[in-house]
Design a protein around this motif. Structure first.
Motif, mmCIF file in Angstrom:
data_model
loop_
_atom_site.group_PDB
_atom_site.id
_atom_site.type_symbol
_atom_site.label_atom_id
_atom_site.label_comp_id
_atom_site.label_asym_id
_atom_site.label_seq_id
_atom_site.Cartn_x
_atom_site.Cartn_y
_atom_site.Cartn_z
ATOM 1 N N ARG A 40 0.832 -1.208 0.000
ATOM 2 C CA ARG A 40 0.000 0.000 0.000
ATOM 3 C C ARG A 40 0.860 1.248 0.000
ATOM 4 N NH1 ARG A 40 -2.104 1.236 5.612
ATOM 5 N NH2 ARG A 40 0.088 1.787 5.709
ATOM 6 N N ASP A 41 1.863 1.275 0.864
ATOM 7 C CA ASP A 41 2.736 2.439 0.956
ATOM 8 C C ASP A 41 3.489 2.676 -0.346
ATOM 9 O OD1 ASP A 41 1.817 2.678 3.549
ATOM 10 O OD2 ASP A 41 3.668 1.928 4.485
ATOM 11 N N TYR A 43 2.437 1.804 -3.344
ATOM 12 C CA TYR A 43 1.438 2.268 -4.302
ATOM 13 C C TYR A 43 1.112 3.742 -4.065
ATOM 14 C CZ TYR A 43 -3.022 2.472 -6.839
ATOM 15 O OH TYR A 43 -4.051 2.824 -7.682
ATOM 16 N N PHE A 44 0.917 4.104 -2.808
ATOM 17 C CA PHE A 44 0.613 5.499 -2.490
ATOM 18 C C PHE A 44 1.786 6.415 -2.839
ATOM 19 C CE2 PHE A 44 -2.872 4.805 0.983
ATOM 20 C CZ PHE A 44 -3.688 4.245 0.024
ATOM 21 N N LEU A 47 1.528 7.023 -6.474
ATOM 22 C CA LEU A 47 0.445 7.974 -6.751
ATOM 23 C C LEU A 47 0.895 9.392 -6.425
ATOM 24 C CD1 LEU A 47 -2.674 6.061 -5.327
ATOM 25 C CD2 LEU A 47 -2.021 6.306 -7.727
ATOM 26 N N ASP A 48 1.563 9.563 -5.289
ATOM 27 C CA ASP A 48 2.067 10.884 -4.898
ATOM 28 C C ASP A 48 3.036 11.423 -5.949
ATOM 29 O OD1 ASP A 48 0.599 10.867 -2.538
ATOM 30 O OD2 ASP A 48 2.295 10.208 -1.297
ATOM 31 N N ASP A 54 -6.941 10.611 -6.076
ATOM 32 C CA ASP A 54 -8.035 9.638 -6.033
ATOM 33 C C ASP A 54 -7.833 8.564 -7.094
ATOM 34 O OD1 ASP A 54 -10.428 8.230 -5.943
ATOM 35 O OD2 ASP A 54 -11.644 10.029 -5.663
ATOM 36 N N CYS A 66 1.116 3.623 -12.300
ATOM 37 C CA CYS A 66 1.575 2.786 -11.177
ATOM 38 C C CYS A 66 1.186 1.318 -11.380
ATOM 39 C CB CYS A 66 0.995 3.314 -9.874
ATOM 40 S SG CYS A 66 1.407 5.034 -9.543
ATOM 41 N N PHE A 85 -8.507 1.350 1.526
ATOM 42 C CA PHE A 85 -7.315 2.200 1.581
ATOM 43 C C PHE A 85 -7.348 3.298 0.520
ATOM 44 C CE2 PHE A 85 -4.817 -1.408 3.691
ATOM 45 C CZ PHE A 85 -4.871 -0.819 4.939
ATOM 46 N N LYS A 86 -7.868 2.985 -0.647
ATOM 47 C CA LYS A 86 -7.964 4.010 -1.697
ATOM 48 C C LYS A 86 -8.921 5.119 -1.267
ATOM 49 C CE LYS A 86 -6.791 1.101 -5.658
ATOM 50 N NZ LYS A 86 -7.296 0.492 -6.909
ATOM 51 N N ARG A 89 -7.309 7.152 1.625
ATOM 52 C CA ARG A 89 -6.268 8.073 1.141
ATOM 53 C C ARG A 89 -6.879 9.429 0.785
ATOM 54 N NH1 ARG A 89 -1.517 8.825 -1.758
ATOM 55 N NH2 ARG A 89 -1.788 10.072 -3.633
ATOM 56 N N THR A 117 -1.259 5.007 9.987
ATOM 57 C CA THR A 117 0.011 4.626 9.359
ATOM 58 C C THR A 117 1.204 4.978 10.231
ATOM 59 O OG1 THR A 117 0.148 6.696 8.125
ATOM 60 C CG2 THR A 117 -0.902 4.835 7.022
#
Length: 120
Positions: A40-41, A43-44, A47-48, A54, A66, A85-86, A89, A117
């Motif tokens: 998850r981290d 992936y985020f 995204l960042d 979103d 990604c 989680f999505k 976020r 987190t």
């Protein structure tokens, strides 16, 4: 159990367990949760890096930017967790932006953490 069953049973059991966790049929173990959080981290972070807030709304853009991180995230986490989680976020980013606005308006800051987190 045949001869070939000896060689494939442990791999098959691992795949079966991963599918059960993914489907929500069994609760993930501590190591499985840790692996999910790491995916998850990652992936985020992707995204960042790509300016995507979103991943549900911008699904095509997120999938393109990604792809490998999304594959890891979806492989290592229960399907319901991925969606949760999505959504979390987006809410967390909105919460942090609102808090920043309030501070700029002179609101008093309180030291309260609701960010799961932050593990100690």
């Amino acid at each position: 159990m045949g001869l070939f069953g000896i060689f494939s049973s442990s791999a098959d059991e691992g795949d079966k367990r991963a599918q059960e966790v993914r489907a929500g049929a069994v609760a993930p173990l501590r190591a499985e949760r840790q692996k999910c959080w790491e995916a998850r981290d990652g992936y985020f972070a992707c995204l960042d890096a790509n300016g995507i807030v979103d991943a549900l709304k911008d699904e095509k853009k997120a999938a393109k930017a990604c792809k490998s991180e999304a594959a890891d995230f979806e492989r290592d986490c229960a399907a319901q967790w991925v969606t949760y989680f999505k959504k979390w976020r987006v809410q967390d980013i909105q919460k942090k932006a609102r808090l920043k606005e309030l501070e700029a308006q002179g609101a008093n800051k309180m030291d309260i953490s609701t960010d799961f987190t932050e593990r100690k």
